[in-house]
Write an enzyme that holds these catalytic residues in place. Structure first.
Site, short mmCIF file in Angstrom:
data_model
loop_
_atom_site.label_atom_id
_atom_site.label_comp_id
_atom_site.label_asym_id
_atom_site.label_seq_id
_atom_site.Cartn_x
_atom_site.Cartn_y
_atom_site.Cartn_z
N LYS A 124 -3.84 7.03 -7.45
CA LYS A 124 -2.39 6.82 -7.48
C LYS A 124 -1.67 8.05 -8.05
O LYS A 124 -0.55 8.36 -7.65
CB LYS A 124 -2.07 5.55 -8.27
N SER A 178 1.51 3.29 -8.09
CA SER A 178 1.27 2.29 -9.14
C SER A 178 1.57 2.91 -10.49
O SER A 178 1.43 4.13 -10.66
CB SER A 178 -0.20 1.85 -9.11
N TYR A 231 -9.07 4.29 -9.43
CA TYR A 231 -7.84 3.78 -8.81
C TYR A 231 -6.64 4.57 -9.37
O TYR A 231 -5.77 5.02 -8.61
CB TYR A 231 -7.71 2.29 -9.10
N1 NAP Z 1 -0.36 -6.11 -6.83
C1 NAP Z 1 -0.16 -5.28 -7.86
O1 NAP Z 1 -0.11 -5.68 -9.04
C2 NAP Z 1 0.07 -3.83 -7.59
C3 NAP Z 1 0.43 -3.01 -8.68
C4 NAP Z 1 0.65 -1.67 -8.47
C5 NAP Z 1 0.51 -1.14 -7.21
N2 NAP Z 1 0.14 -1.95 -6.16
C6 NAP Z 1 0.02 -1.30 -4.85
O2 NAP Z 1 0.78 -2.03 -3.91
C7 NAP Z 1 0.21 -1.87 -2.61
C8 NAP Z 1 0.04 -3.22 -1.95
O3 NAP Z 1 -0.85 -4.00 -2.72
P1 NAP Z 1 -0.79 -5.59 -2.74
O4 NAP Z 1 -0.98 -5.97 -4.15
O5 NAP Z 1 0.38 -6.08 -1.98
O6 NAP Z 1 -2.15 -5.94 -1.97
P2 NAP Z 1 -2.60 -7.23 -1.10
O7 NAP Z 1 -1.71 -8.40 -1.34
O8 NAP Z 1 -4.04 -7.38 -1.36
O9 NAP Z 1 -2.35 -6.75 0.40
C9 NAP Z 1 -3.02 -5.64 0.88
C10 NAP Z 1 -2.67 -5.46 2.34
O10 NAP Z 1 -3.28 -4.27 2.80
C11 NAP Z 1 -4.12 -4.57 3.91
N3 NAP Z 1 -5.21 -3.61 3.86
C12 NAP Z 1 -6.19 -3.49 2.95
N4 NAP Z 1 -7.00 -2.47 3.24
C13 NAP Z 1 -6.51 -1.90 4.37
C14 NAP Z 1 -6.91 -0.81 5.19
N5 NAP Z 1 -7.99 -0.09 4.91
N6 NAP Z 1 -6.18 -0.53 6.30
C15 NAP Z 1 -5.09 -1.26 6.61
N7 NAP Z 1 -4.67 -2.30 5.88
C16 NAP Z 1 -5.38 -2.62 4.77
C17 NAP Z 1 -4.49 -6.04 3.75
O11 NAP Z 1 -4.78 -6.71 4.97
P3 NAP Z 1 -6.27 -6.76 5.63
O12 NAP Z 1 -7.16 -7.35 4.59
O13 NAP Z 1 -6.07 -7.60 6.85
O14 NAP Z 1 -6.61 -5.35 5.97
C18 NAP Z 1 -3.17 -6.58 3.21
O15 NAP Z 1 -2.26 -6.78 4.26
C19 NAP Z 1 -1.08 -1.08 -2.82
O16 NAP Z 1 -0.84 0.27 -2.57
C20 NAP Z 1 -1.38 -1.29 -4.29
O17 NAP Z 1 -2.17 -0.26 -4.83
C21 NAP Z 1 -0.09 -3.26 -6.33
#
Ligand code: NAP
Length: 257
Positions: free
Chosen positions: A166, A149, A162
């Site tokens: 990262k 991130s 967080y």
């Molecule tokens: N969205 C943003 O703005 C953003 C920005 C920077 C970085 N990121 C990074 O991008 C990545 C994906 O985030 P996202 O925004 O796509 O999140 P998201 O839409 O909330 O999806 C998270 C996914 O991870 C699964 N998950 C959560 N905890 C888990 C665990 N302990 N074991 C296995 N699966 C797990 C969830 O499914 P279940 O609930 O079924 O487990 C879901 O499939 C993360 O690393 C996040 O830090 C996101």
């Protein structure tokens, strides 16, 4: 003569994408499968995985969903063993699962939450990458993509720990790249900016905050998950064959805003 675009072809490759029943992981898994890879995704809930894989089936895309909480080492072993049973090896690992259970000041975070974030966001990448390593070595190489991130580069208020996790992911990525490069295993990190997913809902559902945030960005909007896929495909495929140890922003210009 082969075309340059063929370097993005993933036919014959096997990929695991964690945290991929929705959001960024789901989009990357779909992109890899569209490029011909055999893809295994995981999340904590089999029903969420089934919902997504069934929807993809209707588009003619076949992906396997295996329930796995990435903070549980036995479940990670099962994920790797089942993937190898199904597809005989692993070429690409996308570590995408992460958690951010608290928005608030560092001093108010309970130590159990600190441990949870370290386990899910950092230790799982260490463990799962190590578990995939023997298969990648056996197959003559591989690509690890850790979803980090911009918070790992520039911390925001109320996201302190967080951001710490990262930053650790970024350094783990560089160490993996350094130690495993001689095995033709590349490791890179993607640092997304604000992407519209469930994880970031607390931010983008606040209309005033979202407007103030996006106004300052060179690309004046938040991203949608498919906008993270192109970079992941580059890093996963032969197109990125000379790219390792990199920390790549895909942030609409957040880091220069
Ligand atoms: N969205 C943003 O703005 C953003 C920005 C920077 C970085 N990121 C990074 O991008 C990545 C994906 O985030 P996202 O925004 O796509 O999140 P998201 O839409 O909330 O999806 C998270 C996914 O991870 C699964 N998950 C959560 N905890 C888990 C665990 N302990 N074991 C296995 N699966 C797990 C969830 O499914 P279940 O609930 O079924 O487990 C879901 O499939 C993360 O690393 C996040 O830090 C996101």
């Amino acid at each position: 003569m082969a075309k340059m675009i063929d370097l993005f072809d993933m036919t014959g490759k096997v990929a695991i994408v964690t945290g991929a029943s929705k959001g960024i992981g789901a989009a990357i898994a779909k992109g890899l499968a569209e490029q011909g890879a055999k893809v295994v995704i995981c999340s904590r809930k089999q029903e969420s995985l089934d919902l997504y894989t069934t929807a993809l089936e209707k588009e003619g895309i076949s992906i396997t969903g295996i329930e796995c909480n990435v903070s549980d080492e036995e479940q990670l072993k099962n994920l790797v063993n089942k993937t190898i049973e199904l597809y005989e090896g692993i070429d690409v690992l996308v570590n995408c699962a992460a958690t951010n259970p608290m928005f608030g000041p560092i001093e108010e975070m309970e130590s159990s939450l600190f441990d949870k974030m370290i386990n899910v966001n950092v230790k799982s990448i260490f463990t799962l990458s190590n578990l995939c390593l023997p298969s990648m070595r056996q197959r003559g190489g591989g690509s690890i993509i850790n979803i980090s991130s911009v918070e790992g580069l520039k911390p925001s208020p109320n996201l302190g720990i967080y951001s710490v996790t990262k930053a650790a992911v970024n350094m783990l990525t560089k160490s993996q790249a350094k130690e495993w490069g001689s095995d033709n295993i590349r490791a890179n990190a993607i640092c997304p900016g604000l992407v519209k997913t469930k994880l970031s809902a607390g931010i983008w559902k606040n209309a005033a905050f979202l407007q103030a945030f996006t106004e300052r960005l060179p690309i004046s909007k938040m991203a949608m998950p498919p906008e993270m896929v192109g970079l992941a495909l580059y890093l996963a495929s032969d197109a990125g064959s000379y790219t390792t140890g990199g920390i790549f922003n895909s942030d609409g210009g957040y880091m220069i805003s």
